[in-house]
Design a protein around this motif. Structure first.
Motif, PDB file in Angstrom:
ATOM      1  N   TRP A   1       8.221  18.231 -11.754  1.00 36.08           N
ATOM      2  CA  TRP A   1       6.931  18.604 -11.305  1.00 36.08           C
ATOM      3  C   TRP A   1       6.099  17.371 -10.592  1.00 36.08           C
ATOM      4  CZ3 TRP A   1       6.286  23.500 -10.548  1.00 36.08           C
ATOM      5  CH2 TRP A   1       7.211  24.527 -11.273  1.00 36.08           C
ATOM      6  N   ALA A   2       6.586  16.289 -11.392  1.00 43.40           N
ATOM      7  CA  ALA A   2       5.903  15.219 -10.760  1.00 43.40           C
ATOM      8  C   ALA A   2       6.122  15.045  -9.174  1.00 43.40           C
ATOM      9  CB  ALA A   2       6.149  13.795 -11.638  1.00 43.40           C
ATOM     10  N   GLN A   3       7.259  15.152  -9.008  1.00 48.96           N
ATOM     11  CA  GLN A   3       7.783  14.741  -7.519  1.00 48.96           C
ATOM     12  C   GLN A   3       7.046  15.822  -6.769  1.00 48.96           C
ATOM     13  OE1 GLN A   3      12.069  15.304  -7.390  1.00 48.96           O
ATOM     14  NE2 GLN A   3      11.994  13.835  -9.121  1.00 48.96           N
ATOM     15  N   ARG A   4       6.942  17.116  -7.192  1.00 48.08           N
ATOM     16  CA  ARG A   4       6.217  18.402  -6.396  1.00 48.08           C
ATOM     17  C   ARG A   4       4.701  17.937  -6.246  1.00 48.08           C
ATOM     18  NH1 ARG A   4       6.747  24.774  -6.591  1.00 48.08           N
ATOM     19  NH2 ARG A   4       4.896  25.203  -5.618  1.00 48.08           N
ATOM     20  N   ARG A   5       4.055  17.412  -7.208  1.00 47.11           N
ATOM     21  CA  ARG A   5       2.706  17.025  -7.372  1.00 47.11           C
ATOM     22  C   ARG A   5       2.505  15.990  -6.178  1.00 47.11           C
ATOM     23  NH1 ARG A   5       2.973  17.767 -12.720  1.00 47.11           N
ATOM     24  NH2 ARG A   5       3.265  15.536 -13.088  1.00 47.11           N
ATOM     25  N   ARG A   6       3.289  15.131  -6.131  1.00 45.24           N
ATOM     26  CA  ARG A   6       3.252  14.054  -5.110  1.00 45.24           C
ATOM     27  C   ARG A   6       3.420  14.493  -3.774  1.00 45.24           C
ATOM     28  NH1 ARG A   6       4.564   8.713  -5.707  1.00 45.24           N
ATOM     29  NH2 ARG A   6       5.879   9.432  -7.353  1.00 45.24           N
TER      30      ARG A   6
ATOM     31  N   ASN B   1       0.890  -1.274  -0.092  1.00 44.73           N
ATOM     32  CA  ASN B   1       0.076  -0.060  -0.098  1.00 44.73           C
ATOM     33  C   ASN B   1       0.829   1.123  -0.024  1.00 44.73           C
ATOM     34  OD1 ASN B   1      -2.474  -1.317   0.000  1.00 44.73           O
ATOM     35  ND2 ASN B   1      -2.143  -1.913   2.162  1.00 44.73           N
ATOM     36  N   ALA B   2       1.870   1.299  -0.510  1.00 42.59           N
ATOM     37  CA  ALA B   2       3.137   2.377  -0.815  1.00 42.59           C
ATOM     38  C   ALA B   2       2.055   3.463  -1.461  1.00 42.59           C
ATOM     39  CB  ALA B   2       4.237   2.047  -1.619  1.00 42.59           C
ATOM     40  N   LEU B   3       2.476   4.785  -1.020  1.00 43.45           N
ATOM     41  CA  LEU B   3       1.577   6.030  -1.537  1.00 43.45           C
ATOM     42  C   LEU B   3       2.104   6.384  -3.051  1.00 43.45           C
ATOM     43  CD1 LEU B   3       1.633   7.724   1.800  1.00 43.45           C
ATOM     44  CD2 LEU B   3      -0.212   6.346   0.625  1.00 43.45           C
ATOM     45  N   SER B   4       1.456   5.821  -4.130  1.00 39.56           N
ATOM     46  CA  SER B   4       1.691   6.255  -5.217  1.00 39.56           C
ATOM     47  C   SER B   4       1.264   7.686  -5.559  1.00 39.56           C
ATOM     48  CB  SER B   4       1.330   5.175  -6.419  1.00 39.56           C
ATOM     49  OG  SER B   4      -0.065   5.026  -6.337  1.00 39.56           O
ATOM     50  N   ALA B   5       1.381   8.115  -6.763  1.00 37.17           N
ATOM     51  CA  ALA B   5       0.711   9.576  -7.255  1.00 37.17           C
ATOM     52  C   ALA B   5      -0.666   9.189  -7.300  1.00 37.17           C
ATOM     53  CB  ALA B   5       1.481   9.839  -8.443  1.00 37.17           C
ATOM     54  N   ALA B   6      -1.290   8.125  -8.068  1.00 37.02           N
ATOM     55  CA  ALA B   6      -2.476   7.913  -8.310  1.00 37.02           C
ATOM     56  C   ALA B   6      -3.168   7.765  -7.059  1.00 37.02           C
ATOM     57  CB  ALA B   6      -2.854   6.568  -9.155  1.00 37.02           C
ATOM     58  N   LEU B   7      -2.672   6.862  -6.083  1.00 35.55           N
ATOM     59  CA  LEU B   7      -3.348   6.579  -4.912  1.00 35.55           C
ATOM     60  C   LEU B   7      -3.519   8.067  -4.097  1.00 35.55           C
ATOM     61  CD1 LEU B   7      -2.718   3.712  -2.375  1.00 35.55           C
ATOM     62  CD2 LEU B   7      -2.825   6.097  -1.541  1.00 35.55           C
ATOM     63  N   LEU B   8      -2.622   8.635  -4.121  1.00 28.29           N
ATOM     64  CA  LEU B   8      -2.692   9.916  -3.265  1.00 28.29           C
ATOM     65  C   LEU B   8      -3.601  10.914  -3.742  1.00 28.29           C
ATOM     66  CD1 LEU B   8       1.219  10.974  -2.827  1.00 28.29           C
ATOM     67  CD2 LEU B   8      -0.460  10.401  -1.128  1.00 28.29           C
ATOM     68  N   VAL B   9      -3.887  11.148  -5.333  1.00 25.51           N
ATOM     69  CA  VAL B   9      -5.080  11.806  -5.550  1.00 25.51           C
ATOM     70  C   VAL B   9      -6.363  11.383  -5.217  1.00 25.51           C
ATOM     71  CG1 VAL B   9      -6.277  12.430  -7.894  1.00 25.51           C
ATOM     72  CG2 VAL B   9      -3.565  12.522  -7.689  1.00 25.51           C
ATOM     73  N   ASP B  10      -6.404   9.621  -5.530  1.00 24.72           N
ATOM     74  CA  ASP B  10      -7.669   9.356  -4.947  1.00 24.72           C
ATOM     75  C   ASP B  10      -8.343   9.375  -3.795  1.00 24.72           C
ATOM     76  OD1 ASP B  10      -7.949   8.449  -7.986  1.00 24.72           O
ATOM     77  OD2 ASP B  10      -8.038   6.135  -7.390  1.00 24.72           O
TER      78      ASP B  10
ATOM     79  N   GLN C   1       0.314  16.770  -2.886  1.00 25.00           N
ATOM     80  CA  GLN C   1      -0.966  15.994  -2.593  1.00 25.00           C
ATOM     81  C   GLN C   1      -0.670  15.262  -1.109  1.00 25.00           C
ATOM     82  OE1 GLN C   1      -3.195  16.235  -4.671  1.00 25.00           O
ATOM     83  NE2 GLN C   1      -4.686  15.083  -3.557  1.00 25.00           N
ATOM     84  N   SER C   2       0.261  14.757  -0.949  1.00 20.24           N
ATOM     85  CA  SER C   2       0.605  14.057   0.501  1.00 20.24           C
ATOM     86  C   SER C   2       0.414  15.244   1.663  1.00 20.24           C
ATOM     87  CB  SER C   2       2.183  13.640   0.413  1.00 20.24           C
ATOM     88  OG  SER C   2       2.174  12.747   1.648  1.00 20.24           O
ATOM     89  N   GLN C   3       0.943  16.297   1.372  1.00 19.72           N
ATOM     90  CA  GLN C   3       0.740  17.246   2.365  1.00 19.72           C
ATOM     91  C   GLN C   3      -0.580  17.844   2.565  1.00 19.72           C
ATOM     92  OE1 GLN C   3       3.456  20.392   0.727  1.00 19.72           O
ATOM     93  NE2 GLN C   3       4.942  19.757   2.000  1.00 19.72           N
ATOM     94  N   ARG C   4      -1.458  17.833   1.419  1.00 20.49           N
ATOM     95  CA  ARG C   4      -2.807  18.029   1.479  1.00 20.49           C
ATOM     96  C   ARG C   4      -3.716  16.983   2.513  1.00 20.49           C
ATOM     97  NH1 ARG C   4      -5.473  18.770  -4.236  1.00 20.49           N
ATOM     98  NH2 ARG C   4      -6.903  19.745  -3.040  1.00 20.49           N
ATOM     99  N   ILE C   5      -3.422  15.843   2.199  1.00 19.30           N
ATOM    100  CA  ILE C   5      -3.983  14.771   2.938  1.00 19.30           C
ATOM    101  C   ILE C   5      -3.692  14.926   4.231  1.00 19.30           C
ATOM    102  CG2 ILE C   5      -4.102  12.184   3.442  1.00 19.30           C
ATOM    103  CD1 ILE C   5      -3.668  11.976   0.241  1.00 19.30           C
ATOM    104  N   HIS C   6      -2.262  14.902   4.818  1.00 17.16           N
ATOM    105  CA  HIS C   6      -1.826  15.031   6.198  1.00 17.16           C
ATOM    106  C   HIS C   6      -2.732  16.350   6.785  1.00 17.16           C
ATOM    107  CE1 HIS C   6       1.524  12.428   4.698  1.00 17.16           C
ATOM    108  NE2 HIS C   6       1.032  11.768   5.788  1.00 17.16           N
TER     109      HIS C   6
END
Length: 101
Positions: free
Chosen positions: A79-84, A25-34, A87-92
């Protein structure tokens, strides 16, 4: 391809399941968005009184998807790294103030 996050409602409880058991269940970009979209929607719903966050398989969550992150670094995809990270910060930041009733 399976959805990276599953949602089930049991009475007033939203059960949100990380669904990448093959990657612990590692946090991929797609998982974080969903995950963000589901948590935001369920937290705002008057029909939800609680949210349970769980992981499918033997692990809740291994943390960041380091393979995907390494691939982005190799490709110099800043930019992909920054998006990830964003998104992670938004969730936290959302979780402690979750307005479930």
């Amino acid at each position: 391809m399976n959805a990276p996050v599953l949602l089930e409602r049991v009475d007033r409880v939203a059960v949100v399941t990380l669904n990448r058991p093959e990657a612990r269940n590692a946090l991929s970009a797609a998982l974080l968005v969903d995950l963000f979209e589901i948590l935001e929607r369920e937290a705002a719903s008057p029909e939800v009184g609680a949210i349970v966050l769980t992981g499918k398989g033997t692990a809740f969550c291994a943390g960041a998807d380091l393979k995907e992150s390494a691939d982005e670094m190799e490709a110099a995809d800043f930019w992909a790294q920054r998006r990830r990270v964003t998104q992670s910060q938004r969730i936290h930041l959302m979780l402690p103030g979750c307005p479930c009733r």
